[in-house]
Design a protein around this motif. Structure first.
Motif, PDB file in Angstrom:
ATOM      1  N   GLY A  96       0.781  -1.223   0.000  1.00  0.00           N
ATOM      2  CA  GLY A  96       0.000   0.000   0.000  1.00  0.00           C
ATOM      3  C   GLY A  96       0.812   1.272   0.000  1.00  0.00           C
ATOM      4  O   GLY A  96       0.267   2.343  -0.199  1.00  0.00           O
ATOM      5  N   VAL A  97       2.161   1.188   0.231  1.00  0.00           N
ATOM      6  CA  VAL A  97       2.935   2.422   0.289  1.00  0.00           C
ATOM      7  C   VAL A  97       3.968   2.497  -0.828  1.00  0.00           C
ATOM      8  O   VAL A  97       4.846   3.335  -0.804  1.00  0.00           O
ATOM      9  CB  VAL A  97       3.643   2.567   1.670  1.00  0.00           C
ATOM     10  N   GLY A  98       3.893   1.591  -1.804  1.00  0.00           N
ATOM     11  CA  GLY A  98       4.818   1.631  -2.929  1.00  0.00           C
ATOM     12  C   GLY A  98       4.624   2.888  -3.744  1.00  0.00           C
ATOM     13  O   GLY A  98       3.510   3.281  -4.029  1.00  0.00           O
ATOM     14  N   PRO A  99       5.703   3.569  -4.121  1.00  0.00           N
ATOM     15  CA  PRO A  99       5.582   4.838  -4.842  1.00  0.00           C
ATOM     16  C   PRO A  99       5.008   4.673  -6.240  1.00  0.00           C
ATOM     17  O   PRO A  99       4.560   5.659  -6.831  1.00  0.00           O
ATOM     18  CB  PRO A  99       7.036   5.334  -4.912  1.00  0.00           C
ATOM     19  N   ASN A 100       5.034   3.460  -6.826  1.00  0.00           N
ATOM     20  CA  ASN A 100       4.577   3.268  -8.200  1.00  0.00           C
ATOM     21  C   ASN A 100       3.153   2.742  -8.295  1.00  0.00           C
ATOM     22  O   ASN A 100       2.697   2.395  -9.374  1.00  0.00           O
ATOM     23  CB  ASN A 100       5.508   2.297  -8.926  1.00  0.00           C
ATOM     24  N   ALA A 101       2.446   2.672  -7.190  1.00  0.00           N
ATOM     25  CA  ALA A 101       1.098   2.130  -7.205  1.00  0.00           C
ATOM     26  C   ALA A 101       0.080   3.247  -7.400  1.00  0.00           C
ATOM     27  O   ALA A 101      -0.133   4.054  -6.504  1.00  0.00           O
ATOM     28  CB  ALA A 101       0.804   1.394  -5.901  1.00  0.00           C
ATOM     29  N   PRO A 102      -0.551   3.326  -8.591  1.00  0.00           N
ATOM     30  CA  PRO A 102      -1.507   4.415  -8.819  1.00  0.00           C
ATOM     31  C   PRO A 102      -2.861   4.115  -8.201  1.00  0.00           C
ATOM     32  O   PRO A 102      -3.267   2.971  -8.037  1.00  0.00           O
ATOM     33  CB  PRO A 102      -1.618   4.447 -10.352  1.00  0.00           C
ATOM     34  N   GLY A 103      -3.594   5.184  -7.880  1.00  0.00           N
ATOM     35  CA  GLY A 103      -4.975   5.053  -7.455  1.00  0.00           C
ATOM     36  C   GLY A 103      -5.189   4.044  -6.351  1.00  0.00           C
ATOM     37  O   GLY A 103      -4.531   4.073  -5.311  1.00  0.00           O
ATOM     38  N   ASN A 104      -6.131   3.114  -6.617  1.00  0.00           N
ATOM     39  CA  ASN A 104      -6.503   2.125  -5.607  1.00  0.00           C
ATOM     40  C   ASN A 104      -5.722   0.821  -5.705  1.00  0.00           C
ATOM     41  O   ASN A 104      -6.134  -0.184  -5.144  1.00  0.00           O
ATOM     42  CB  ASN A 104      -7.999   1.835  -5.721  1.00  0.00           C
ATOM     43  N   MET A 105      -4.599   0.813  -6.436  1.00  0.00           N
ATOM     44  CA  MET A 105      -3.761  -0.375  -6.464  1.00  0.00           C
ATOM     45  C   MET A 105      -2.863  -0.407  -5.236  1.00  0.00           C
ATOM     46  O   MET A 105      -2.340   0.616  -4.798  1.00  0.00           O
ATOM     47  CB  MET A 105      -2.921  -0.415  -7.745  1.00  0.00           C
ATOM     48  N   ARG A 106      -2.692  -1.600  -4.679  1.00  0.00           N
ATOM     49  CA  ARG A 106      -1.853  -1.789  -3.494  1.00  0.00           C
ATOM     50  C   ARG A 106      -0.526  -2.393  -3.917  1.00  0.00           C
ATOM     51  O   ARG A 106      -0.481  -3.418  -4.602  1.00  0.00           O
ATOM     52  CB  ARG A 106      -2.532  -2.712  -2.487  1.00  0.00           C
ATOM     53  N   THR A 107       0.578  -1.792  -3.512  1.00  0.00           N
ATOM     54  CA  THR A 107       1.892  -2.354  -3.789  1.00  0.00           C
ATOM     55  C   THR A 107       2.138  -3.526  -2.846  1.00  0.00           C
ATOM     56  O   THR A 107       2.115  -3.367  -1.621  1.00  0.00           O
ATOM     57  CB  THR A 107       2.999  -1.294  -3.606  1.00  0.00           C
ATOM     58  N   LEU A 108       2.344  -4.699  -3.411  1.00  0.00           N
ATOM     59  CA  LEU A 108       2.630  -5.897  -2.618  1.00  0.00           C
ATOM     60  C   LEU A 108       4.106  -6.261  -2.653  1.00  0.00           C
ATOM     61  O   LEU A 108       4.597  -6.940  -1.754  1.00  0.00           O
ATOM     62  CB  LEU A 108       1.804  -7.078  -3.131  1.00  0.00           C
ATOM     63  N   VAL A 109       4.805  -5.854  -3.708  1.00  0.00           N
ATOM     64  CA  VAL A 109       6.240  -6.131  -3.807  1.00  0.00           C
ATOM     65  C   VAL A 109       6.950  -4.878  -4.292  1.00  0.00           C
ATOM     66  O   VAL A 109       6.559  -4.280  -5.299  1.00  0.00           O
ATOM     67  CB  VAL A 109       6.527  -7.279  -4.799  1.00  0.00           C
ATOM     68  N   LEU A 110       8.002  -4.478  -3.601  1.00  0.00           N
ATOM     69  CA  LEU A 110       8.938  -3.470  -4.044  1.00  0.00           C
ATOM     70  C   LEU A 110      10.257  -3.883  -3.425  1.00  0.00           C
ATOM     71  O   LEU A 110      10.576  -3.519  -2.296  1.00  0.00           O
ATOM     72  CB  LEU A 110       8.510  -2.076  -3.582  1.00  0.00           C
ATOM     73  N   SER A 111      11.021  -4.706  -4.146  1.00  0.00           N
ATOM     74  CA  SER A 111      12.080  -5.461  -3.498  1.00  0.00           C
ATOM     75  C   SER A 111      13.241  -5.747  -4.433  1.00  0.00           C
ATOM     76  O   SER A 111      13.079  -5.810  -5.654  1.00  0.00           O
ATOM     77  CB  SER A 111      11.506  -6.785  -2.985  1.00  0.00           C
ATOM     78  N   ASN A 112      14.433  -5.947  -3.841  1.00  0.00           N
ATOM     79  CA  ASN A 112      15.617  -6.425  -4.564  1.00  0.00           C
ATOM     80  C   ASN A 112      15.948  -7.854  -4.174  1.00  0.00           C
ATOM     81  O   ASN A 112      16.979  -8.386  -4.592  1.00  0.00           O
ATOM     82  CB  ASN A 112      16.835  -5.529  -4.239  1.00  0.00           C
ATOM     83  N   ASP A 113      15.066  -8.470  -3.390  1.00  0.00           N
ATOM     84  CA  ASP A 113      15.308  -9.823  -2.888  1.00  0.00           C
ATOM     85  C   ASP A 113      14.584 -10.847  -3.763  1.00  0.00           C
ATOM     86  O   ASP A 113      13.351 -10.849  -3.840  1.00  0.00           O
ATOM     87  CB  ASP A 113      14.819  -9.926  -1.438  1.00  0.00           C
ATOM     88  N   LEU A 114      15.333 -11.713  -4.412  1.00  0.00           N
ATOM     89  CA  LEU A 114      14.766 -12.668  -5.359  1.00  0.00           C
ATOM     90  C   LEU A 114      13.836 -13.663  -4.664  1.00  0.00           C
ATOM     91  O   LEU A 114      12.722 -13.923  -5.138  1.00  0.00           O
ATOM     92  CB  LEU A 114      15.890 -13.424  -6.071  1.00  0.00           C
ATOM     93  N   ASP A 115      14.252 -14.228  -3.565  1.00  0.00           N
ATOM     94  CA  ASP A 115      13.437 -15.234  -2.879  1.00  0.00           C
ATOM     95  C   ASP A 115      12.143 -14.629  -2.342  1.00  0.00           C
ATOM     96  O   ASP A 115      11.071 -15.246  -2.429  1.00  0.00           O
ATOM     97  CB  ASP A 115      14.236 -15.863  -1.725  1.00  0.00           C
ATOM     98  N   GLU A 116      12.229 -13.455  -1.772  1.00  0.00           N
ATOM     99  CA  GLU A 116      11.045 -12.786  -1.242  1.00  0.00           C
ATOM    100  C   GLU A 116      10.051 -12.489  -2.374  1.00  0.00           C
ATOM    101  O   GLU A 116       8.841 -12.718  -2.248  1.00  0.00           O
ATOM    102  CB  GLU A 116      11.468 -11.493  -0.549  1.00  0.00           C
TER     103      GLU A 116
END
Length: 332
Positions: free
Chosen positions: A5-25
């Protein structure tokens, strides 16, 4: 990784679920969002990054996905839903092992149906949006399109929209869905509107992307496959001298007229009546050849006998197929 929900690239009502450099995560979270899959970095692992966000209303989910390094994704079959994927930037190569592969660029779409495995090779920085529809919705839309009873497996080619006009039509409904999801659209609060928009989206997908019915549930009652086409073709060939209608050919094929038209379009690239005209044109050609040297036979007589009432149009069709005027065939 950021919190949902706090990802900078999530427009409008989209929720950011991944913003990561970790492959396994990333692999774990996106496997849960889509289906279990293998995620491999083909370039420098230090350059890997991933962003994934989603939002929707009952019936439709819209998502955004981006990988920052050259990446290969190999999910298991989606099973319970279908994805319509559209590239926003960059390129991907989508492959169905042993079947099809295609390079997709910005603005282009491809469809991942629920039934088969596939792989997607992402160029660094490629980004796409997807529209997700349930398997139940898609299978009912396929049955409605083909005029058969009950749900029908809806397999799609990876070839994208069938024409530029089809691409524009899909872009229109996709934009409407995105507006409903990303803004404060009525579909988010009205189950009736959400249901209607979902069905319209599924129907538009059927009309704009290539549905494959070959060999899929061919034995199910009412399902249109090659046998229906063959039966109608046989009727056209055996009764070409009779005043056949679309309804007559559909009855011979044991399907509805609409279903027969769709089957002919997909399997033969023509219509039932178009095929009948081709058969009759061939009969005219054969009769003209057999009548060479006979002064009592005219092109008009033969054309009328095989149902061609417009001699100008007939002559054009004949020239297109045989490369010369019908009178030349008769004269030899």
């Amino acid at each position: 990784m950021t919190e949902p929900g706090v990802g900078p690239n999530a427009p409008g009502n989209m929720r950011t679920l991944v913003l990561s450099n970790d492959l396994d995560e990333t692999r774990e979270i996106i496997s849960t969002a889509y289906s279990p899959y293998r995620l491999s970095v083909l370039g420098d692992p230090k350059e890997f990054s991933a962003w994934y966000a989603e939002g929707g209303f009952p019936g439709v989910t819209v998502s955004g996905l981006q990988y920052g390094a050259e990446t290969l994704v190999a999910p298991q079959p989606l099973d319970s839903y279908l994805l319509v994927c559209q590239l926003v930037r960059g390129r991907v190569k989508v492959m169905s092992p042993g079947r099809e592969e295609r390079v997709v660029g910005p603005g282009e779409t491809y469809v991942l149906d629920p039934y088969r495995s596939f792989q997607v090779h992402w160029a660094p920085g490629a980004r796409m949006t997807t529209v997700r529809l349930s398997r139940e919705t898609i299978e009912q839309a396929a049955a409605d399109l083909l005029g058969v009873e009950g749900p029908l497996r809806a397999r799609f080619s990876l070839s994208g929209a069938t024409s530029p006009s089809a691409a524009r039509s899909w872009a229109g409904i996709s934009a409407a869905v995105h507006r409903e999801v990303l803004g404060e659209g009525v579909a988010r609060s009205s189950p009736l509107v959400a249901s209607q928009l979902t069905r319209t989206t599924a129907a538009m997908l059927m009309e704009t992307h290539r549905l494959i019915t070959d060999g899929v549930d061919a034995q199910r009652p009412g399902a249109v496959a090659h046998p229906a086409v063959r039966r109608a073709m046989a009727a056209a060939e055996e009764r070409a001298d009779q005043p056949l209608t679309l309804a007559d050919l559909a009855a011979a094929g044991r399907v509805s007229p609409r279903a027969l038209q769709e089957a002919f379009r997909r399997h033969l690239g023509t219509t039932p009546l178009g095929y009948l005209r081709e058969v009759r044109l061939g009969r005219v050609h054969q009769e003209l050849l057999a009548s060479r040297g006979r002064a009592d036979v005219t092109v008009a007589q033969v054309a009328y006998r095989w149902g061609f009432g417009n001699l100008g149009r007939f002559a054009g069709e004949y020239r297109r197929v045989y490369g010369h005027a019908p009178s030349r065939t008769l004269r030899g």
